[in-house]
Design a protein around this motif. Structure first.
Motif, mmCIF file in Angstrom:
data_model
loop_
_atom_site.group_PDB
_atom_site.id
_atom_site.type_symbol
_atom_site.label_atom_id
_atom_site.label_comp_id
_atom_site.label_asym_id
_atom_site.label_seq_id
_atom_site.Cartn_x
_atom_site.Cartn_y
_atom_site.Cartn_z
ATOM 1 N N LYS A 3 95.618 42.521 131.196
ATOM 2 C CA LYS A 3 95.888 43.930 130.950
ATOM 3 C C LYS A 3 97.321 44.201 131.376
ATOM 4 O O LYS A 3 97.790 43.670 132.366
ATOM 5 N N LEU A 4 98.007 45.033 130.639
ATOM 6 C CA LEU A 4 99.396 45.363 130.954
ATOM 7 C C LEU A 4 99.523 46.875 131.031
ATOM 8 O O LEU A 4 99.148 47.582 130.110
ATOM 9 N N ARG A 55 97.511 39.460 142.543
ATOM 10 C CA ARG A 55 97.168 38.060 142.806
ATOM 11 C C ARG A 55 97.211 37.784 144.293
ATOM 12 O O ARG A 55 97.583 38.644 145.079
ATOM 13 N N ASP A 56 96.879 36.562 144.673
ATOM 14 C CA ASP A 56 96.966 36.158 146.074
ATOM 15 C C ASP A 56 98.417 36.262 146.522
ATOM 16 O O ASP A 56 99.328 35.788 145.836
ATOM 17 N N LYS A 57 98.612 36.885 147.695
ATOM 18 C CA LYS A 57 99.971 37.010 148.234
ATOM 19 C C LYS A 57 100.464 35.632 148.668
ATOM 20 O O LYS A 57 99.733 34.889 149.317
ATOM 21 N N TRP A 66 99.992 43.263 145.059
ATOM 22 C CA TRP A 66 100.903 43.261 143.911
ATOM 23 C C TRP A 66 102.081 42.354 144.252
ATOM 24 O O TRP A 66 102.821 42.608 145.186
ATOM 25 N N VAL A 67 102.237 41.296 143.478
ATOM 26 C CA VAL A 67 103.268 40.284 143.714
ATOM 27 C C VAL A 67 104.366 40.437 142.665
ATOM 28 O O VAL A 67 104.088 40.501 141.460
ATOM 29 N N PHE A 68 105.612 40.496 143.134
ATOM 30 C CA PHE A 68 106.791 40.589 142.269
ATOM 31 C C PHE A 68 106.839 39.354 141.370
ATOM 32 O O PHE A 68 106.802 38.228 141.843
ATOM 33 N N GLU A 155 89.703 42.206 143.618
ATOM 34 C CA GLU A 155 89.011 41.219 142.769
ATOM 35 C C GLU A 155 88.763 41.760 141.363
ATOM 36 O O GLU A 155 88.834 41.013 140.388
ATOM 37 N N ALA A 156 88.495 43.065 141.248
ATOM 38 C CA ALA A 156 88.182 43.667 139.948
ATOM 39 C C ALA A 156 89.357 43.615 138.977
ATOM 40 O O ALA A 156 89.156 43.567 137.764
ATOM 41 N N ASN A 157 90.579 43.629 139.492
ATOM 42 C CA ASN A 157 91.733 43.605 138.594
ATOM 43 C C ASN A 157 92.680 42.439 138.895
ATOM 44 O O ASN A 157 93.845 42.463 138.504
#
Length: 176
Positions: A3-4, A55-57, A66-68, A155-157
Motif C-alpha cells: 500500500k502506498l 518495518r523492523d527498526k 517507520w524506517v527512512f 503488524e497490521a500494516n
C-alpha cells in the motif's frame, strides 16, 4: 502488493524562498556549520518526497517503526529552474550536467516540529566533471515537512510504504 500513502504539505514557491533562505542561513546551529576555509559554491532548493516503510527498526530488532527508505527530489536554483536531483539510497546529489556526489553525515540539528532536521554532510569525491566537482560539504537547511508518518506502524500494516512531501535548501560548499 504494497500500500502506498502520500501525505501532502504546503510547498513554497521558489521565488519566495530567497528571503526565507537568507534568514535560515543566518541562524545555522553551530553543530552543522561548515569548517572555516570553505565557501558557498551553489545554493539549491530541494522539493520532493521521502519514502518511509513500516518495518523492523534497524537499531531495535523486533520493534516496528517507520524506517527512512530514501528521498526523491528535484533541485531548483533560486529562480525556480531545475538544476539537478537528490535521490537515494545512497543519498546522491546529481547536477543536470551529470556530475554527482554521495556523502557521509557528520551532524544534525533540530529544525522545528514536523520538519526533518538540519544536516551537515561531508561529500565524497565527485563522480563526473561539472557543478559537483570539488564539493566538500553539503548543508540541509530551512526544512519543511519530511518527518516519518504519524500513523501507527504495527503488524497490521507491516510492509506498508508512505510517502511524505518535503522541501529543504541544499547548500554546496567548496574549499576556498
Amino acid at each position: 502488493m504494497q500500500k502506498l500513502h502520500r501525505k501532502m504539505i504546503p510547498v513554497l514557491a521558489p521565488a519566495l524562498l530567497l528571503g526565507l533562505a537568507s534568514a535560515a542561513h543566518a541562524m545555522v546551529p553551530e553543530s552543522i556549520q561548515v569548517p572555516a576555509g570553505h565557501q558557498v559554491a551553489w545554493e539549491t532548493v530541494g522539493v520532493g518526497e521521502i519514502a518511509y516503510e513500516c518495518r523492523d527498526k534497524p537499531d531495535a530488532p523486533g520493534e516496528l517503526g517507520w524506517v527512512f527508505m530514501g528521498p526523491d527530489a528535484v533541485l531548483n536554483d533560486r529562480a525556480g529552474a531545475e538544476v539537478g536531483r537528490y535521490y537515494g539510497p545512497p543519498a546522491t546529489w546529481e547536477a543536470a550536467d551529470g556530475s554527482r556526489v554521495t556523502a557521509t553525515q557528520l551532524a544534525v540539528a533540530p529544525a522545528g516540529e514536523g520538519n526533518i532536521p538540519y544536516q551537515l554532510v561531508q561529500a565524497n569525491p565527485a563522480m563526473g566533471e561539472g557543478a559537483m566537482t570539488g564539493v566538500t560539504y553539503i548543508q540541509r537547511l530551512d526544512t519543511r515537512g519530511g518527518v516519518a508518518p504519524a500513523t501507527a506502524c504495527g503488524e497490521a500494516n507491516k510492509g506498508e510504504r508512505q510517502i511524505v512531501r518535503y522541501q529543504a535548501d541544499y547548500i554546496f560548499w567548496k574549499a576556498g
